[in-house]
Design a protein around this motif. Structure first.
Motif, mmCIF file in Angstrom:
data_model
loop_
_atom_site.group_PDB
_atom_site.id
_atom_site.type_symbol
_atom_site.label_atom_id
_atom_site.label_comp_id
_atom_site.label_asym_id
_atom_site.label_seq_id
_atom_site.Cartn_x
_atom_site.Cartn_y
_atom_site.Cartn_z
ATOM 1 N N LYS A 1 0.826 -1.211 0.000
ATOM 2 C CA LYS A 1 0.000 0.000 0.000
ATOM 3 C C LYS A 1 0.858 1.258 0.000
ATOM 4 O O LYS A 1 0.458 2.288 -0.523
ATOM 5 N N THR A 2 2.053 1.148 0.547
ATOM 6 C CA THR A 2 2.953 2.306 0.617
ATOM 7 C C THR A 2 3.844 2.427 -0.618
ATOM 8 O O THR A 2 4.020 3.512 -1.157
ATOM 9 N N THR A 3 4.390 1.302 -1.086
ATOM 10 C CA THR A 3 5.399 1.359 -2.152
ATOM 11 C C THR A 3 4.909 0.882 -3.511
ATOM 12 O O THR A 3 5.575 1.115 -4.520
ATOM 13 N N GLY A 4 3.781 0.154 -3.548
ATOM 14 C CA GLY A 4 3.340 -0.446 -4.806
ATOM 15 C C GLY A 4 4.238 -1.615 -5.164
ATOM 16 O O GLY A 4 4.991 -2.127 -4.330
ATOM 17 N N PHE A 5 4.164 -2.038 -6.414
ATOM 18 C CA PHE A 5 4.972 -3.167 -6.884
ATOM 19 C C PHE A 5 6.378 -2.658 -7.197
ATOM 20 O O PHE A 5 6.763 -2.470 -8.338
ATOM 21 N N ASP A 6 7.157 -2.426 -6.132
ATOM 22 C CA ASP A 6 8.495 -1.863 -6.277
ATOM 23 C C ASP A 6 9.515 -2.967 -6.579
ATOM 24 O O ASP A 6 9.171 -4.134 -6.757
ATOM 25 N N LYS A 7 10.775 -2.600 -6.627
ATOM 26 C CA LYS A 7 11.853 -3.541 -6.952
ATOM 27 C C LYS A 7 11.911 -4.689 -5.935
ATOM 28 O O LYS A 7 12.175 -5.832 -6.299
ATOM 29 N N TYR A 8 11.652 -4.393 -4.673
ATOM 30 C CA TYR A 8 11.644 -5.417 -3.627
ATOM 31 C C TYR A 8 10.635 -6.513 -3.962
ATOM 32 O O TYR A 8 10.955 -7.702 -3.916
ATOM 33 N N PHE A 9 9.408 -6.115 -4.298
ATOM 34 C CA PHE A 9 8.374 -7.096 -4.640
ATOM 35 C C PHE A 9 8.699 -7.822 -5.937
ATOM 36 O O PHE A 9 8.475 -9.022 -6.060
ATOM 37 N N GLU A 10 9.233 -7.097 -6.902
ATOM 38 C CA GLU A 10 9.575 -7.726 -8.174
ATOM 39 C C GLU A 10 10.625 -8.823 -7.974
ATOM 40 O O GLU A 10 10.483 -9.931 -8.493
ATOM 41 N N GLU A 11 11.673 -8.519 -7.216
ATOM 42 C CA GLU A 11 12.726 -9.505 -6.975
ATOM 43 C C GLU A 11 12.203 -10.698 -6.180
ATOM 44 O O GLU A 11 12.536 -11.851 -6.473
ATOM 45 N N MET A 12 11.366 -10.451 -5.182
ATOM 46 C CA MET A 12 10.794 -11.528 -4.400
ATOM 47 C C MET A 12 9.884 -12.401 -5.277
ATOM 48 O O MET A 12 9.929 -13.635 -5.201
ATOM 49 N N TYR A 13 9.093 -11.754 -6.123
ATOM 50 C CA TYR A 13 8.182 -12.471 -7.012
ATOM 51 C C TYR A 13 8.954 -13.402 -7.944
ATOM 52 O O TYR A 13 8.658 -14.590 -8.031
ATOM 53 N N TYR A 14 9.969 -12.856 -8.617
ATOM 54 C CA TYR A 14 10.732 -13.676 -9.557
ATOM 55 C C TYR A 14 11.561 -14.761 -8.876
ATOM 56 O O TYR A 14 11.841 -15.800 -9.470
ATOM 57 N N SER A 15 11.957 -14.566 -7.620
ATOM 58 C CA SER A 15 12.735 -15.597 -6.923
ATOM 59 C C SER A 15 11.905 -16.856 -6.662
ATOM 60 O O SER A 15 12.465 -17.928 -6.448
ATOM 61 N N HIS A 16 10.578 -16.729 -6.706
ATOM 62 C CA HIS A 16 9.699 -17.878 -6.466
ATOM 63 C C HIS A 16 8.929 -18.309 -7.710
ATOM 64 O O HIS A 16 8.187 -19.284 -7.670
ATOM 65 N N TRP A 17 9.101 -17.593 -8.797
ATOM 66 C CA TRP A 17 8.317 -17.816 -10.004
ATOM 67 C C TRP A 17 8.928 -18.929 -10.840
ATOM 68 O O TRP A 17 10.134 -18.967 -11.046
ATOM 69 N N LEU A 18 8.098 -19.836 -11.377
ATOM 70 C CA LEU A 18 8.597 -20.986 -12.123
ATOM 71 C C LEU A 18 8.504 -20.829 -13.635
ATOM 72 O O LEU A 18 8.935 -21.709 -14.364
ATOM 73 N N HIS A 19 7.933 -19.742 -14.130
ATOM 74 C CA HIS A 19 7.582 -19.667 -15.544
ATOM 75 C C HIS A 19 8.646 -19.069 -16.470
ATOM 76 O O HIS A 19 8.532 -19.203 -17.686
ATOM 77 N N THR A 20 9.661 -18.397 -15.960
ATOM 78 C CA THR A 20 10.648 -17.755 -16.819
ATOM 79 C C THR A 20 11.260 -18.767 -17.788
ATOM 80 O O THR A 20 11.689 -19.840 -17.387
ATOM 81 N N ASP A 21 11.250 -18.396 -19.061
ATOM 82 C CA ASP A 21 11.799 -19.191 -20.164
ATOM 83 C C ASP A 21 11.005 -20.462 -20.467
ATOM 84 O O ASP A 21 11.434 -21.275 -21.279
ATOM 85 N N GLN A 22 9.846 -20.627 -19.838
ATOM 86 C CA GLN A 22 8.999 -21.775 -20.175
ATOM 87 C C GLN A 22 8.442 -21.561 -21.578
ATOM 88 O O GLN A 22 8.024 -20.468 -21.942
ATOM 89 N N ILE A 23 8.437 -22.610 -22.383
ATOM 90 C CA ILE A 23 7.869 -22.543 -23.728
ATOM 91 C C ILE A 23 6.410 -22.984 -23.649
ATOM 92 O O ILE A 23 6.103 -24.032 -23.071
ATOM 93 N N VAL A 24 5.536 -22.147 -24.190
ATOM 94 C CA VAL A 24 4.096 -22.392 -24.130
ATOM 95 C C VAL A 24 3.476 -22.213 -25.506
ATOM 96 O O VAL A 24 4.097 -21.665 -26.425
ATOM 97 N N THR A 25 2.248 -22.667 -25.631
ATOM 98 C CA THR A 25 1.451 -22.428 -26.826
ATOM 99 C C THR A 25 0.422 -21.371 -26.485
ATOM 100 O O THR A 25 -0.292 -21.504 -25.483
ATOM 101 N N LEU A 26 0.354 -20.303 -27.295
ATOM 102 C CA LEU A 26 -0.588 -19.218 -27.048
ATOM 103 C C LEU A 26 -1.831 -19.431 -27.912
ATOM 104 O O LEU A 26 -1.858 -19.055 -29.082
ATOM 105 N N GLU A 27 -2.834 -20.025 -27.321
ATOM 106 C CA GLU A 27 -4.069 -20.278 -28.044
ATOM 107 C C GLU A 27 -4.704 -18.983 -28.533
ATOM 108 O O GLU A 27 -5.255 -18.925 -29.623
ATOM 109 N N THR A 28 -4.599 -17.925 -27.724
ATOM 110 C CA THR A 28 -5.222 -16.642 -28.075
ATOM 111 C C THR A 28 -4.515 -15.931 -29.227
ATOM 112 O O THR A 28 -5.037 -14.977 -29.773
#
Length: 162
Positions: free
Chosen positions: A81-108
């Motif tokens: 609420k104070t900082t928004g999606f700042d660098k701290y949240f971005e780094e924390m998010y990506y440290s737990h995220w499994l999708h980077t470089d995953q190859i997918v099919t985009l139906e849309t």
């Protein structure tokens, strides 16, 4: 979580939980409904938090786990609420995220293959790069809105929500 039925070197993952967020903006206010599900005690169909615990640790209780989730969320939400999606949240998010470089099919996008690159910092849209011959990036970037797309992580498929 890492799949306990596979060797650690395989880096195979199983789903033990999920988060669903529905947000909208109305009359100068943001509204969000957040749902969290964790498979704590049932080892099927994949595994559970308790099944992943080393033998010397006590099993999770639902009450204590819920209390920990809510206190952690409360602290993170106060910062957001104070900082928004700042660098701290971005780094924390990506440290737990499994999708980077995953190859997918985009139906849309007509069934094209794409490589997941991340999310946009402004609106949290999923960013994917179209792939061409031999899965080489074409440079064409696609931004996908989660409200109209569904990501099947295990099938590598992004499809339109119906």
């Amino acid at each position: 979580a890492l799949d306990p039925s596979q060797p650690a070197s395989a880096k195979a993952y199983v789903k033990i939980g999920g988060i669903l967020v529905n947000s909208h903006y109305q009359n100068t206010e943001f509204f969000s409904v957040i749902g969290i599900g964790l498979n704590t005690i049932n080892p099927l169909p994949t595994t559970s938090l308790n099944a992943l615990l080393p033998d010397h640790l006590p099993a999770f209780t639902l009450e204590k786990l819920l209390a920990r989730v809510l206190t952690s969320f409360s602290s993170l939400y106060a910062r957001f609420k104070t900082t928004g999606f700042d660098k701290y949240f971005e780094e924390m998010y990506y440290s737990h995220w499994l999708h980077t470089d995953q190859i997918v099919t985009l139906e849309t996008e007509g069934g094209i293959k794409a490589r997941i690159k991340g999310i946009t910092r402004d609106w949290g849209l999923l960013v994917a790069e179209e792939l061409g011959w031999e899965d080489r990036g074409t440079g064409r970037m696609v931004q996908l809105q989660s409200d109209s797309n569904s990501f099947d992580f295990f099938k590598g498929l992004l499809k339109r929500k119906i």
